[in-house]
Write an enzyme that holds these catalytic residues in place. Sequence first.
Site, PDB file in Angstrom:
ATOM      1  N   ASN A 108     -10.232   0.263   0.062  1.00 58.45           N
ATOM      2  CA  ASN A 108      -9.226   0.176   1.125  1.00 58.45           C
ATOM      3  C   ASN A 108      -9.795   0.551   2.486  1.00 58.45           C
ATOM      4  OD1 ASN A 108      -7.495  -0.248  -1.005  1.00 58.45           O
ATOM      5  ND2 ASN A 108      -6.066   1.369  -0.444  1.00 58.45           N
ATOM      6  N   ASP A 130       0.856  -1.182   0.000  1.00 63.76           N
ATOM      7  CA  ASP A 130       0.000   0.000   0.000  1.00 63.76           C
ATOM      8  C   ASP A 130       0.901   1.245   0.000  1.00 63.76           C
ATOM      9  OD1 ASP A 130      -2.413   1.375   0.226  1.00 63.76           O
ATOM     10  OD2 ASP A 130      -2.431   1.295   2.427  1.00 63.76           O
ATOM     11  N   HIS A 187      -7.844   9.622   3.991  1.00 65.63           N
ATOM     12  CA  HIS A 187      -7.307   8.670   4.965  1.00 65.63           C
ATOM     13  C   HIS A 187      -7.606   9.089   6.411  1.00 65.63           C
ATOM     14  CE1 HIS A 187      -4.459   7.773   1.505  1.00 65.63           C
ATOM     15  NE2 HIS A 187      -5.089   6.640   1.724  1.00 65.63           N
ATOM     16  N   SER A 193     -12.813   3.965   5.087  1.00 67.67           N
ATOM     17  CA  SER A 193     -13.396   3.559   6.373  1.00 67.67           C
ATOM     18  C   SER A 193     -14.649   4.382   6.629  1.00 67.67           C
ATOM     19  CB  SER A 193     -12.388   3.777   7.514  1.00 67.67           C
ATOM     20  OG  SER A 193     -11.486   2.691   7.555  1.00 67.67           O
ATOM     21  N   HIS A 235      -9.265   4.551  -2.090  1.00 64.76           N
ATOM     22  CA  HIS A 235      -8.564   4.575  -0.800  1.00 64.76           C
ATOM     23  C   HIS A 235      -9.454   5.300   0.213  1.00 64.76           C
ATOM     24  CE1 HIS A 235      -4.271   3.431  -1.691  1.00 64.76           C
ATOM     25  NE2 HIS A 235      -4.864   3.316  -2.863  1.00 64.76           N
ATOM     26  N   GLY A 236      -9.002   5.332   1.466  1.00 63.61           N
ATOM     27  CA  GLY A 236      -9.670   6.156   2.469  1.00 63.61           C
ATOM     28  C   GLY A 236     -11.140   5.850   2.648  1.00 63.61           C
ATOM     29  N   ASP A 242       2.721   5.052  -5.501  1.00 57.96           N
ATOM     30  CA  ASP A 242       1.964   6.277  -5.280  1.00 57.96           C
ATOM     31  C   ASP A 242       2.824   7.499  -5.624  1.00 57.96           C
ATOM     32  OD1 ASP A 242       0.489   8.398  -4.492  1.00 57.96           O
ATOM     33  OD2 ASP A 242       0.151   7.736  -2.435  1.00 57.96           O
ATOM     34  N   ASP A 298      -8.641   0.602   6.575  1.00 62.33           N
ATOM     35  CA  ASP A 298      -7.618   0.432   7.604  1.00 62.33           C
ATOM     36  C   ASP A 298      -8.122   0.989   8.943  1.00 62.33           C
ATOM     37  OD1 ASP A 298      -5.328   0.144   9.063  1.00 62.33           O
ATOM     38  OD2 ASP A 298      -4.105   1.532   7.913  1.00 62.33           O
TER      39      ASP A 298
HETATM   40  P1  13P Z   1      -8.938   4.516   5.867  1.00 63.25           P
HETATM   41  O1  13P Z   1      -8.045   5.364   6.726  1.00 63.25           O
HETATM   42  O2  13P Z   1     -10.180   5.218   5.495  1.00 63.25           O
HETATM   43  O3  13P Z   1      -9.178   3.183   6.462  1.00 63.25           O
HETATM   44  O4  13P Z   1      -8.148   4.264   4.475  1.00 63.25           O
HETATM   45  C1  13P Z   1      -7.156   3.282   4.385  1.00 63.25           C
HETATM   46  C2  13P Z   1      -6.437   3.322   3.090  1.00 63.25           C
HETATM   47  O5  13P Z   1      -6.857   3.950   2.135  1.00 63.25           O
HETATM   48  C3  13P Z   1      -5.188   2.574   2.975  1.00 63.25           C
HETATM   49  O6  13P Z   1      -4.503   2.870   1.813  1.00 63.25           O
END
Ligand code: 13P
Length: 333
Positions: A275, A94, A190, A235, A232-233, A116, A277
């Site tokens: 994604n 990642d 993120h 959550s 990404h991002g 990236d 995390d």
């Molecule tokens: P979150 O912080 O929204 O979980 O995003 C994780 C992510 O995009 C990892 O690359």
Amino acid sequence: MVNYKDLGLVNTREMFKRAIAGGYAIPAFNFNTMEQMQAIVMAAVETKSPVIMQVSKGARNYANAQILRYMAEGAVAYAKELGCEHPEIVLHLDHGDSFELCKDCIDMGFSSVMIDGSSLPYEENIALAKKVVDYAHQFDVTVEAELGVLAGVEDEVSAAESHYTKPEEVIDFSTRTGCDSLAISIGTSHGAHKFTPEQCTLVNGVLVPPPLAFDILHEIEKKLPGFPIVLHGSSSVPMEEVETINKYGGHLEAAIGIPEEQLREASKSAVCKINIDSDSRLAMTAAVRKHLAEHPGDFDPRQYLKPARENMKKMYIHKIVNVLGSDGKLAEC
Ligand code: 13P
């Protein structure tokens, strides 16, 4: 040099093709610890879902690169032990920020890498991504590249503000780099604080963030029909986990994520990798805080990491079944 195929891992090519055709997305969960890895594998096996286990540069610094690679090999063996004869597990880097880091991961058995270069000038982003693609494709490793900038902080990746992906650039970028998938910026970011309360609207006492830029996503899909898109991002920052953390001594203010309905909608499009995390971090922290507050005499890590693992597994299953729709999508069970 270790080839990922010898570790029982798969790359993303076939699973992305099926995900786009089937209108669902593959979960990409970050991991640093054994409990996260176990919870991801248990959830994927129980739901018969393909899964991407991803490692950031920060995770490699925390857990050690060799250990994480052996954990992914262990994940395949563990999935088989749990009764899944043909698991589809991707080990993905990642936010790789240099050719050398991507090469190092490819050489040690990763089946997919992200380069990236989104913070670089356009031509430099292309040159770097192409260099990684040329190396990776010799070993049938798939490559994700990024156009547009996501705001937020994650490990060593941070940007103060986001810049949406420009649809007019995506054909040129994907053709010249040869990348296998494209991470785009349409309003996700993120971390657990994706929006300020001022950016949200109050609906029935709940802060609702601004919607994702689906118009940009659809424009990109029109320009690149059938091409795998990555978010990404993503959550959603579940309020119940934030409340548990705060109830048991934590202090997380104004944590706001992406509403799950929007991710569900995105999953039905060319978005085939999502994604997640921060939600895993929140699920783990909430369970540990609760356990330790309720059992102040406990000091064996297994006593509080077991409920943490359970809580993460529950969250992963929920995402797979109710948000991404990748349950039951293994090519062979
Ligand atoms: P979150 O912080 O929204 O979980 O995003 C994780 C992510 O995009 C990892 O690359």
